[in-house]
Scaffold this motif. Structure first.
Motif, PDB file in Angstrom:
ATOM      1  N   PHE A 132       1.871  -1.474  25.170  1.00 49.21           N
ATOM      2  CA  PHE A 132       0.436  -1.241  25.690  1.00 49.21           C
ATOM      3  C   PHE A 132       0.370  -0.991  26.349  1.00 49.21           C
ATOM      4  O   PHE A 132      -0.784  -0.225  26.942  1.00 49.21           O
ATOM      5  CB  PHE A 132      -0.406  -1.635  24.021  1.00 49.21           C
ATOM      6  N   VAL A 133      -0.372  -1.757  27.556  1.00 46.63           N
ATOM      7  CA  VAL A 133      -1.010  -2.349  29.211  1.00 46.63           C
ATOM      8  C   VAL A 133       0.146  -1.301  29.100  1.00 46.63           C
ATOM      9  O   VAL A 133      -0.284  -0.299  30.275  1.00 46.63           O
ATOM     10  CB  VAL A 133      -0.816  -3.209  28.839  1.00 46.63           C
ATOM     11  N   HIS A 134       1.095  -1.429  29.336  1.00 49.03           N
ATOM     12  CA  HIS A 134       2.197   0.467  30.398  1.00 49.03           C
ATOM     13  C   HIS A 134       1.339   1.793  29.523  1.00 49.03           C
ATOM     14  O   HIS A 134       1.552   2.477  30.619  1.00 49.03           O
ATOM     15  CB  HIS A 134       3.572   0.303  29.985  1.00 49.03           C
TER      16      HIS A 134
ATOM     17  N   ALA B  93      -7.117  -6.452  28.187  1.00 47.97           N
ATOM     18  CA  ALA B  93      -6.708  -5.902  29.577  1.00 47.97           C
ATOM     19  C   ALA B  93      -6.303  -4.975  30.173  1.00 47.97           C
ATOM     20  O   ALA B  93      -6.215  -3.774  30.024  1.00 47.97           O
ATOM     21  CB  ALA B  93      -5.142  -6.655  28.940  1.00 47.97           C
ATOM     22  N   LYS B  94      -6.992  -5.003  31.578  1.00 46.08           N
ATOM     23  CA  LYS B  94      -7.054  -3.724  31.861  1.00 46.08           C
ATOM     24  C   LYS B  94      -5.564  -3.682  33.037  1.00 46.08           C
ATOM     25  O   LYS B  94      -5.490  -2.451  33.418  1.00 46.08           O
ATOM     26  CB  LYS B  94      -7.861  -4.001  33.470  1.00 46.08           C
ATOM     27  N   ASN B  95      -5.147  -4.771  33.401  1.00 44.37           N
ATOM     28  CA  ASN B  95      -3.356  -4.118  33.884  1.00 44.37           C
ATOM     29  C   ASN B  95      -2.200  -5.133  32.842  1.00 44.37           C
ATOM     30  O   ASN B  95      -2.808  -6.675  32.431  1.00 44.37           O
ATOM     31  CB  ASN B  95      -4.009  -4.253  35.276  1.00 44.37           C
TER      32      ASN B  95
ATOM     33  N   VAL C 112      -0.128 -10.470  30.395  1.00 48.68           N
ATOM     34  CA  VAL C 112      -0.088 -11.796  30.447  1.00 48.68           C
ATOM     35  C   VAL C 112      -0.823 -13.098  29.998  1.00 48.68           C
ATOM     36  O   VAL C 112       0.285 -13.770  30.125  1.00 48.68           O
ATOM     37  CB  VAL C 112       1.265 -11.685  30.984  1.00 48.68           C
ATOM     38  N   GLN C 113      -2.191 -13.007  30.690  1.00 42.49           N
ATOM     39  CA  GLN C 113      -2.870 -14.268  30.886  1.00 42.49           C
ATOM     40  C   GLN C 113      -3.032 -14.907  29.532  1.00 42.49           C
ATOM     41  O   GLN C 113      -3.002 -15.831  28.736  1.00 42.49           O
ATOM     42  CB  GLN C 113      -4.171 -14.225  31.569  1.00 42.49           C
TER      43      GLN C 113
ATOM     44  N   ASP D 202     -11.212 -10.020  40.603  1.00 40.08           N
ATOM     45  CA  ASP D 202     -10.949  -9.968  39.754  1.00 40.08           C
ATOM     46  C   ASP D 202     -11.056 -11.514  38.678  1.00 40.08           C
ATOM     47  O   ASP D 202     -10.775 -12.154  38.607  1.00 40.08           O
ATOM     48  CB  ASP D 202      -9.384  -9.656  39.278  1.00 40.08           C
ATOM     49  N   ARG D 203     -12.044 -11.548  38.131  1.00 36.51           N
ATOM     50  CA  ARG D 203     -13.330 -12.539  38.266  1.00 36.51           C
ATOM     51  C   ARG D 203     -12.205 -13.048  36.875  1.00 36.51           C
ATOM     52  O   ARG D 203     -12.362 -14.800  36.011  1.00 36.51           O
ATOM     53  CB  ARG D 203     -14.978 -12.204  37.605  1.00 36.51           C
ATOM     54  N   ARG D 204     -11.983 -12.528  35.514  1.00 40.14           N
ATOM     55  CA  ARG D 204     -11.053 -12.878  34.688  1.00 40.14           C
ATOM     56  C   ARG D 204     -10.439 -13.606  34.803  1.00 40.14           C
ATOM     57  O   ARG D 204      -9.720 -14.852  33.850  1.00 40.14           O
ATOM     58  CB  ARG D 204     -10.483 -11.547  33.231  1.00 40.14           C
TER      59      ARG D 204
END
Lengths: 383, 242
Positions: free
Chosen positions: A212-214, A294-296, A301-302, A20-22
């Motif tokens: 929204f990620v959910h 965001a993928k997850n 939260v970052q 997870d490079r980000r």
């Protein structure tokens, strides 16, 4: 304890980060970002506080004491002076109006016979006669106690420096503050609007990002999009819900502030709530846009500290905008919380109404519309 | 003449180099149960997602109920149940159904009637007010099916509707699909279970994104000289790879 197993867990965790490079980049970038923003903000003193000067002093035989004091004040960079013309029919009302309209945080007024009074006082003191102190009147906007105190301190220090330099001792001159706004205001009156805005923004942003990620991860968003509901309706529905959450939260904070801390709300509480509602829906739009990148949940939260730290430090929540270093001041203009806190403070302490705070509300509404439109567009784009 | 409610012309979907659906030509008539069968990665789900507007076709076209995909005008006449659960686990069964009914602007009266029938069909009437998070995997799947059907659509896409459903209830599902069919509705479903695909009117066999055979289960078995649909699929797959 088995060292091999423990190492296997550690290796797994580090490998996940490598994939997870980000997140890996975030772990390096975030501390740098935090130290930079804290360092710059805490390092900043008050600068360029707008202060109007009304000098009615006609001077004395050795020139004008008022002029000397004004020159001394303008020597520092804490206050940014603008000289009011004494040609008005009622110059005092003009000075008061400048503060009342928040064009300046204070107006320093030197009376017509200021120099003469000072000279008389000095002569009387030399003869050992009783003297009544002559006054420098400071008309103050006390809605920001930090700034109000700083202005009075600067003016007092300048008066003392001039008189000690000129006359070798400290004659009786009183700097007399007159509150235009915020009579009796305490720090809690200043903090309450800021904390309310900050809390509303934090909660709405967090709820929005996570929700929204959910929705994306669970496939419910895709499923909704196969029904007649439009992208705009989804975004609008969320905005309405989270805007109401922000409203409830703000009501609780307002009530607590009034009941527990005796915070006085001079203006309309409803207007305060409207401001928070606009901030809430704007924050929801921002959260949506961030979550679309965001993928997850972990990646999502970052984004929180990236938004929250600048907001806490640069939006005037705890420190006046005048304490934000010049380099970072343009950033403050792009933070929605800046406008919400300014509007709430003006309503709660200055007692301003829609007629005065409409520019801030217009900016908040405009930001909300732009962010929600971009949110809806980001949904369309992913199809 | 029967009306075709699903028509695709050379429908193709690529993900980079991977061709997930290759030149798919489909014609599905009103009032049939149509089954897309095939192994994982054969392109069934991708085809259904393209037809439902969730993915954009790379080339070719698709029409549902005589409207070009992505549809808007006829969207309220279509139901879709995705393969993943895709329901709100933090809401109750009733709240989920109410949400999807709301998406289709159903009146309260219509919704209440539909909810009662659907809860009976999925055998969850007693769990109406339970949080979905507290239900078993199979139950959640049934709630998901009910959400796709709540607005009484005339064309329904069901992606693996019977996965995780016990055999007894699975039979109930197929009986319900038959009911939908007799009411003039069209069901397009995907399934891994070859034994239950026999209950479809028409079966389309997909492999590596291509349609390798299509017809009634009987005709497919007859043509392949087999007694089961599974063997018929394997025979067609073998023929295709020769």
């Amino acid at each position: 304890m088995n060292g091999h197993r423990m190492l296997a867990v550690a290796r797994k965790t580090l490998r996940s980060l490598r994939h997870d490079r980000r997140t890996a980049g975030f772990l390096i970038f975030m501390p740098l970002f935090m130290i930079a923003i804290f360092g710059y903000t805490f390092g900043g003193d008050l600068r360029d506080v707008e202060v109007a000067i009304l000098n009615l002093d006609t001077g004395g035989s050795d020139g004008s004491v008022a002029d000397a004091i004004i020159a001394e004040i303008s020597y520092g960079d804490t206050l940014k002076l603008s000289i009011l013309s004494d040609g008005h029919t009622d110059p005092l009302s003009t000075a008061e109006g400048v503060v009342r309209d928040a064009d300046a945080w204070a107006a320093v007024v030197f009376g017509q016979g200021f120099t003469a009074e000072v000279e008389e006082g000095i002569a009387a003191m030399k003869q050992g006669l009783p003297v009544s102190p002559c006054q420098v009147v400071v008309l103050l906007d006390g809605s920001n106690p930090n700034i109000a105190q700083a202005v009075v301190a600067e003016v007092t220090a300048a008066v003392q420096r001039v008189l000690v330099t000129e006359y070798g001792f400290n004659p009786p001159i009183a700097v007399h503050p007159e509150m235009i706004y915020g009579e009796g205001a305490e720090f809690i009156d200043f903090f309450a609007p800021g904390v309310m805005g900050l809390a509303a923004m934090m909660v709405t942003l967090m709820l929005s990002i996570i929700s929204f990620v959910h929705e994306r991860a669970n496939g419910t968003l895709d499923r909704l999009l196969t029904t007649p509901v439009t992208e705009g309706e989804i975004v609008g529905g969320y905005a309405l819900a989270f805007g109401l959450v922000a409203l409830v939260q703000s009501t609780v904070i307002l009530l607590a502030a009034v009941i527990l801390f005796r915070v006085e709300i001079v203006g309309s509480p409803l207007l305060v709530l409207l401001t928070i509602f606009l901030l809430g829906i704007g924050s929801q739009g921002l959260g949506f846009i961030l979550s679309s990148n965001a993928k997850n949940e972990f990646q999502a939260v970052q984004f929180m500290p990236l938004i929250l730290f600048p907001s806490i430090l640069l939006a005037g929540v705890f420190w006046p905008l005048e304490a934000v270093p010049e380099l970072l001041r343009p950033v403050s203009s792009f933070i929605p919380l800046t406008y919400a806190v300014d509007a709430c403070r003006s309503i709660m302490i200055r007692g301003w109404g829609l007629g005065e705070v409409w520019p801030q509300l217009l900016i908040l509404a405009g930001l909300a519309v732009v962010l929600l439109t971009l949110s809806a567009y980001s949904l369309k784009k992913r199809r | 003449m029967t009306e075709d409610v699903v028509v695709t012309n050379a429908l193709t979907k690529r993900f980079g180099e991977l061709v997930a659906v290759s030149s798919l030509d489909l014609k599905i008539s009103r009032g049939v149960v149509y089954g897309l069968i095939g192994p994982n990665g054969s392109g069934k789900t991708t085809a259904i997602k393209v037809m439902n507007g969730l993915l954009r076709a790379t080339s070719g076209s698709a029409r549902l109920l005589d409207e070009e995909v992505p549809v808007r005008g006829v969207i309220h006449r279509i139901g879709y149940m995705p393969q993943e659960m895709a329901i709100y686990t933090d809401l109750t069964v009733h709240e989920n159904l109410e949400l999807f009914a709301g998406m289709y602007s159903m009146s309260r009266g219509n919704f209440e009637g539909a909810e009662k029938d659907l809860l009976e069909m999925i055998d969850l009437a007693e769990r109406r007010d339970s949080l979905v998070a507290t239900l078993s995997g199979g139950m959640k799947h049934r709630v998901s099916l009910a959400c796709a059907l709540v607005h009484d659509p005339e064309l329904v896409f069901l992606d693996e509707p019977t996965v995780g459903v016990d055999p007894e209830l699975r039979k109930g599902f197929w009986d319900y699909f038959a009911e939908l069919k007799s009411a003039g509705k069209t069901v397009v479903l995907t399934t891994h279970y070859m034994d239950e695909a026999v209950r479809c009117d028409i079966v389309g066999m997909m492999r590596l994104g291509e349609m390798i055979a299509e017809g009634t289960p009987e005709s497919l078995m007859k043509a392949a000289g087999t007694t089961t649909l599974e063997d018929a699929f394997l025979a067609n797959a073998k023929e295709g790879s020769v």
